[in-house]
Design a protein around this motif. Structure first.
Motif, short mmCIF file in Angstrom:
data_model
loop_
_atom_site.label_atom_id
_atom_site.label_comp_id
_atom_site.label_asym_id
_atom_site.label_seq_id
_atom_site.Cartn_x
_atom_site.Cartn_y
_atom_site.Cartn_z
N LEU A 31 40.18 -13.74 24.25
CA LEU A 31 39.34 -13.21 23.18
C LEU A 31 38.00 -13.93 23.17
N HIS A 32 36.95 -13.22 22.90
CA HIS A 32 35.67 -13.87 22.64
C HIS A 32 34.87 -13.03 21.65
N LEU A 33 33.75 -13.58 21.20
CA LEU A 33 32.93 -12.85 20.24
C LEU A 33 31.61 -12.43 20.87
N ALA A 34 31.19 -11.20 20.57
CA ALA A 34 29.84 -10.76 20.89
C ALA A 34 29.06 -10.80 19.58
N TYR A 35 27.74 -10.95 19.68
CA TYR A 35 26.92 -11.09 18.47
C TYR A 35 25.81 -10.05 18.48
N GLN A 36 25.83 -9.15 17.51
CA GLN A 36 24.79 -8.12 17.46
C GLN A 36 23.72 -8.48 16.42
N PRO A 37 22.45 -8.49 16.86
CA PRO A 37 21.36 -8.84 15.93
C PRO A 37 21.26 -7.87 14.75
N VAL A 38 20.90 -8.42 13.60
CA VAL A 38 20.56 -7.63 12.42
C VAL A 38 19.12 -8.03 12.08
N VAL A 39 18.23 -7.04 11.98
CA VAL A 39 16.82 -7.38 11.78
C VAL A 39 16.28 -6.82 10.46
#
Ligand code: C2E
Ligand code: MG
Ligand code: MG
Ligand code: MG
Length: 279
Positions: free
Chosen positions: A40-48
Motif C-alpha cells: 500500500l502507498h499514498l498518492a497526493y492530489q493537489p488542491v488549489v
C-alpha cells in the motif's frame, strides 16, 4: 419460496455468482496481507485556491500495487476492506503515513485524509488521530478529515460524537462527494464542517450545460457561504470547467486539469516550490 425450489431457480446463475464470490475471496485474502507486505502507498492530489491557483494542500489517496493483481482501484478495494473489517488497520496506517508526510511540507500546506464510516464507529478513532498528530508533530489544523454523507446514516452508532471529539483536537472536517448520497441538511447544522466538496458529477454535468447540475452547484455554494463553510469543486478536468467553477464562486479546485494524484516525492517537490513562490 422453499430452499429446494430456490436451488433450482438460481441454478443457471450459480457459476457466475460463484466466480464473483471466489474473486472477492481471493482479493480479500491478498488485501489482508497487503499492509505487512508493503503493497500500500499514498498518492497526493493537489488542491488549489480557485481564485489564485496557489497550492492549499493535498488529498491523500490510497493505492494498492498487489504482487498478484497489479494496481487495484480504491473504488474496488476500499469497499472490500470495509466489508472485511480491514479498514480499521488500513485507515490507521493511512492517517499515520499522511501526517508523517505532511509534517515535512511547508507550514501552510494541509493534508486531507478520507475516513470510512466504520472507522468513526470505533471510539478509539480519536486516540488514533491524536497520536498520529503527536507522533508526526503535524499541527492539528493542518489535518483535514473527509467523510461522506453515509457516515450519518446509522446515527445510533455515534459517529457524530466521534466527529465532535475529533473537532475538539482542532482537526478540520470536510464533507466529501456532497449531493451524491442521502443528503440531509440537518447534519450540516449539527456538525462543524469547514468545507463541502462538490462531487465531480455536478461539475461535469454543469460543464455539459445540464441546468440541474448548475442549479445544484449554485445552491451548494450559497448554502456553504451562509453556514460559514468553503467549497471545493472536485473533478475539474478542463480549463473551461476551471473557469466555470471559479465563476460559481467555489473556493478551491481539485482535478486533473491542475494535477493528477502525485507520488510522494513529486508532491513534496511541488509543496516546496509553492512555498518558495509564495515567499
Ligand atoms: P474521493 O475521496 O472522492 O477522491 C477523489 C477521487 O477522484 C480520486 O479517485 C481521484 O483520483 C479522482 N479524481 C480527482 N480528480 C479527478 C478528475 O479530474 N477526474 C476524474 N475522473 N477523477 C478525478 P481514487 O483515488 O480512485 O479514489 C476513489 C475513492 O476511493 C475516493 O474518492 C475515496 O472515496 C476512496 N478512497 C481513496 N483513498 C482512501 C482512503 O485512504 N481511505 C478511504 N476510506 N477511502 C479512500
Ligand atoms: Mg475524498
Ligand atoms: Mg470526493
Ligand atoms: Mg468521489
Amino acid at each position: 419460496q422453499s430452499k429446494d425450489a430456490g436451488g433450482g431457480v438460481f441454478h443457471a446463475y450459480e457459476p457466475r455468482l460463484h466466480a464473483q464470490a471466489e474473486e472477492r475471496r481471493v482479493l480479500e485474502q491478498a488485501l489482508r496481507k497487503a499492509l505487512e507486505k508493503g503493497e500500500l502507498h499514498l498518492a497526493y492530489q493537489p488542491v488549489v485556491d480557485a481564485a489564485s491557483g496557489s497550492l492549499k494542500g493535498f488529498e491523500a489517496l490510497l493505492r494498492w500495487n498487489s504482487a498478484e493483481f497489479g494496481n487495484v482501484s480504491p473504488a474496488k478495494f476500499v469497499p472490500l476492506a470495509e466489508e472485511a473489517r480491514l479498514i480499521g488497520p488500513i485507515g490507521d496506517w493511512v492517517l499515520r503515513t499522511a501526517c508523517d508526510e505532511a509534517a515535512r511540507w511547508p507550514g501552510h500546506i494541509r493534508v486531507a485524509v478520507n475516513v470510512s464510516p466504520e472507522q468513526l464507529h470505533n471510539p478509539h478513532f480519536v486516540t488514533t488521530v491524536a497520536s498520529a498528530l503527536a507522533n508526526s508533530g503535524l499541527p492539528a489544523e493542518r489535518l483535514e478529515l473527509e467523510v461522506t454523507e453515509s457516515v450519518f446514516m446509522h446515527e445510533g452508532l455515534g459517529a457524530t460524537k466521534v466527529l465532535e471529539r475529533v473537532l475538539e483536537l482542532g482537526v478540520r472536517l470536510s464533507l466529501d462527494d456532497f449531493g451524491t448520497g442521502y443528503s440531509s441538511l440537518g447534519y450540516l447544522s449539527r456538525t462543524k464542517f469547514s468545507t463541502i466538496k462538490i462531487d465531480r458529477s455536478f461539475v461535469q454535468g454543469a460543464a455539459k450545460g445540464i441546468s440541474e447540475a448548475v442549479a445544484i452547484i449554485h445552491a451548494v455554494v450559497a448554502l456553504a457561504r451562509s453556514l460559514g463553510m468553503t467549497t471545493t469543486a472536485e473533478g475539474v478536468e478542463t480549463e473551461a470547467e476551471q473557469r466555470m467553477v471559479q465563476e460559481f464562486g467555489c473556493s478551491k479546485i481539485q482535478g486533473f486539469f491542475f494535477s493528477r494524484p502525485l507520488v510522494v516525492e513529486e508532491a513534496r517537490a511541488l509543496a516546496m516550490r509553492g512555498a518558495r513562490e509564495a515567499a
